[in-house]
Design an enzyme around this catalytic site. Structure first.
Site, PDB file in Angstrom:
ATOM      1  N   PRO A   9     -31.108 -14.771  34.053  1.00  0.00           N
ATOM      2  CA  PRO A   9     -31.416 -13.477  34.659  1.00  0.00           C
ATOM      3  C   PRO A   9     -31.102 -12.278  33.773  1.00  0.00           C
ATOM      4  O   PRO A   9     -30.061 -12.229  33.121  1.00  0.00           O
ATOM      5  CB  PRO A   9     -30.550 -13.460  35.931  1.00  0.00           C
ATOM      6  N   ASN A  10     -32.026 -11.347  33.786  1.00  0.00           N
ATOM      7  CA  ASN A  10     -31.930 -10.041  33.104  1.00  0.00           C
ATOM      8  C   ASN A  10     -32.105 -10.097  31.590  1.00  0.00           C
ATOM      9  O   ASN A  10     -32.142  -9.054  30.938  1.00  0.00           O
ATOM     10  CB  ASN A  10     -30.609  -9.327  33.460  1.00  0.00           C
ATOM     11  N   ARG A  17     -31.349  -1.470  28.259  1.00  0.00           N
ATOM     12  CA  ARG A  17     -30.070  -0.817  28.559  1.00  0.00           C
ATOM     13  C   ARG A  17     -28.944  -1.586  27.877  1.00  0.00           C
ATOM     14  O   ARG A  17     -29.123  -2.708  27.412  1.00  0.00           O
ATOM     15  CB  ARG A  17     -29.849  -0.768  30.074  1.00  0.00           C
ATOM     16  N   TYR A  22     -25.666  -5.667  23.894  1.00  0.00           N
ATOM     17  CA  TYR A  22     -26.675  -6.691  23.610  1.00  0.00           C
ATOM     18  C   TYR A  22     -27.629  -6.325  22.468  1.00  0.00           C
ATOM     19  O   TYR A  22     -28.535  -7.097  22.149  1.00  0.00           O
ATOM     20  CB  TYR A  22     -27.495  -6.978  24.880  1.00  0.00           C
ATOM     21  N   ASN A  73     -29.194 -19.807  27.428  1.00  0.00           N
ATOM     22  CA  ASN A  73     -28.323 -18.683  27.742  1.00  0.00           C
ATOM     23  C   ASN A  73     -28.484 -18.467  29.248  1.00  0.00           C
ATOM     24  O   ASN A  73     -29.441 -17.820  29.685  1.00  0.00           O
ATOM     25  CB  ASN A  73     -28.726 -17.428  26.968  1.00  0.00           C
ATOM     26  N   ALA A  76     -25.827 -14.484  33.703  1.00  0.00           N
ATOM     27  CA  ALA A  76     -24.810 -14.397  34.761  1.00  0.00           C
ATOM     28  C   ALA A  76     -24.568 -15.742  35.445  1.00  0.00           C
ATOM     29  O   ALA A  76     -23.457 -15.989  35.953  1.00  0.00           O
ATOM     30  CB  ALA A  76     -25.225 -13.352  35.789  1.00  0.00           C
ATOM     31  N   HIS A  79     -21.461 -18.024  34.853  1.00  0.00           N
ATOM     32  CA  HIS A  79     -20.172 -17.819  35.509  1.00  0.00           C
ATOM     33  C   HIS A  79     -20.163 -18.198  36.982  1.00  0.00           C
ATOM     34  O   HIS A  79     -19.150 -18.033  37.651  1.00  0.00           O
ATOM     35  CB  HIS A  79     -19.765 -16.344  35.359  1.00  0.00           C
ATOM     36  N   GLU A  97     -25.040 -24.076  24.657  1.00  0.00           N
ATOM     37  CA  GLU A  97     -24.873 -22.829  25.420  1.00  0.00           C
ATOM     38  C   GLU A  97     -24.791 -21.666  24.424  1.00  0.00           C
ATOM     39  O   GLU A  97     -24.029 -21.737  23.459  1.00  0.00           O
ATOM     40  CB  GLU A  97     -23.558 -22.922  26.213  1.00  0.00           C
ATOM     41  N   HIS A  99     -24.513 -17.311  23.995  1.00  0.00           N
ATOM     42  CA  HIS A  99     -24.342 -15.961  24.542  1.00  0.00           C
ATOM     43  C   HIS A  99     -24.462 -14.952  23.422  1.00  0.00           C
ATOM     44  O   HIS A  99     -23.873 -15.137  22.346  1.00  0.00           O
ATOM     45  CB  HIS A  99     -22.976 -15.811  25.222  1.00  0.00           C
ATOM     46  N   ARG A 106     -14.631 -10.140  27.464  1.00  0.00           N
ATOM     47  CA  ARG A 106     -15.097  -9.085  28.385  1.00  0.00           C
ATOM     48  C   ARG A 106     -14.370  -9.194  29.730  1.00  0.00           C
ATOM     49  O   ARG A 106     -13.172  -9.432  29.749  1.00  0.00           O
ATOM     50  CB  ARG A 106     -16.623  -9.176  28.499  1.00  0.00           C
ATOM     51  N   ARG A 110     -16.105 -13.275  33.455  1.00  0.00           N
ATOM     52  CA  ARG A 110     -17.020 -13.838  32.454  1.00  0.00           C
ATOM     53  C   ARG A 110     -16.354 -14.937  31.619  1.00  0.00           C
ATOM     54  O   ARG A 110     -16.978 -15.562  30.773  1.00  0.00           O
ATOM     55  CB  ARG A 110     -17.553 -12.735  31.533  1.00  0.00           C
TER      56      ARG A 110
END
Ligand code: CA2
Length: 144
Positions: A9-10, A17, A22, A73, A76, A79, A97, A99, A106, A110
């Site tokens: 997601p995202n 943003r 990122y 990846n 969210a 987690h 995996e 990221h 962070r 997370r």
């Protein structure tokens, strides 16, 4: 060799943003970068991005018997999702995996990754290059 690259997601919002976390490059840029690397590694690559947990589970399941490696990846869902962990365990495909940021440095929430225990490696905090490292790890694993 066939590698499935899954983004959660995202990730489709990359570059829009939070560039300080990122970077300023977009999801389309990421796909282009990975395609180039896949060509030079001589691997076939398929991309999948979804904001829906069940759709990602379906994608992992359909990879069974068709793909030799998965780069994921989970964003969210890293987690929160036991379903993604179970899906990777169920198909038994070597999975890395990835990221873009380093979630361990962070927010507290997370620091938990459910999927990690089913993965052959985790690459974090290396920006888009982390996906390239993951592909290299999978191609190496495959030759052993
Ligand atoms: O660092 C990573 O790659 C993450 O998996 C990215 C996720 C985050 O939830 C993980 O903790 C770490 C977030 C995906 C992208 O989120 C955006 C937020 C704002 C603007 C653009 C993308």
């Amino acid at each position: 060799m066939k590698i499935l690259v899954i983004n959660g997601p995202n990730i489709n919002m990359l570059g829009i943003r939070e560039p300080e976390i990122y970077g300023s490059k977009t999801y389309a840029d990421l796909v282009e970068l990975i395609k180039k690397e896949a060509e030079s590694l001589g691997v076939e690559v398929k991309f999948f991005q979804s904001n829906h947990e069940g759709a990602i589970v379906d994608e992992i399941q359909q990879a069974y018997g068709k793909f030799d490696g998965i780069v994921i990846n989970p964003a969210a869902y890293t987690h929160t999702s036991v379903a993604l962990l179970d899906a990777v365990k169920a198909v038994g495909i070597p999975t890395v995996e990835v990221h873009i940021s380093d979630p361990d440095t962070r927010d507290e929430f997370r620091k938990i990754s459910y999927i990690r225990q089913a993965c052959v490696a985790t690459v974090k905090g290396k920006g888009f290059d982390g996906y390239i490292e993951a592909m290299k790890l999978l191609t190496k694993n495959n030759k052993i």
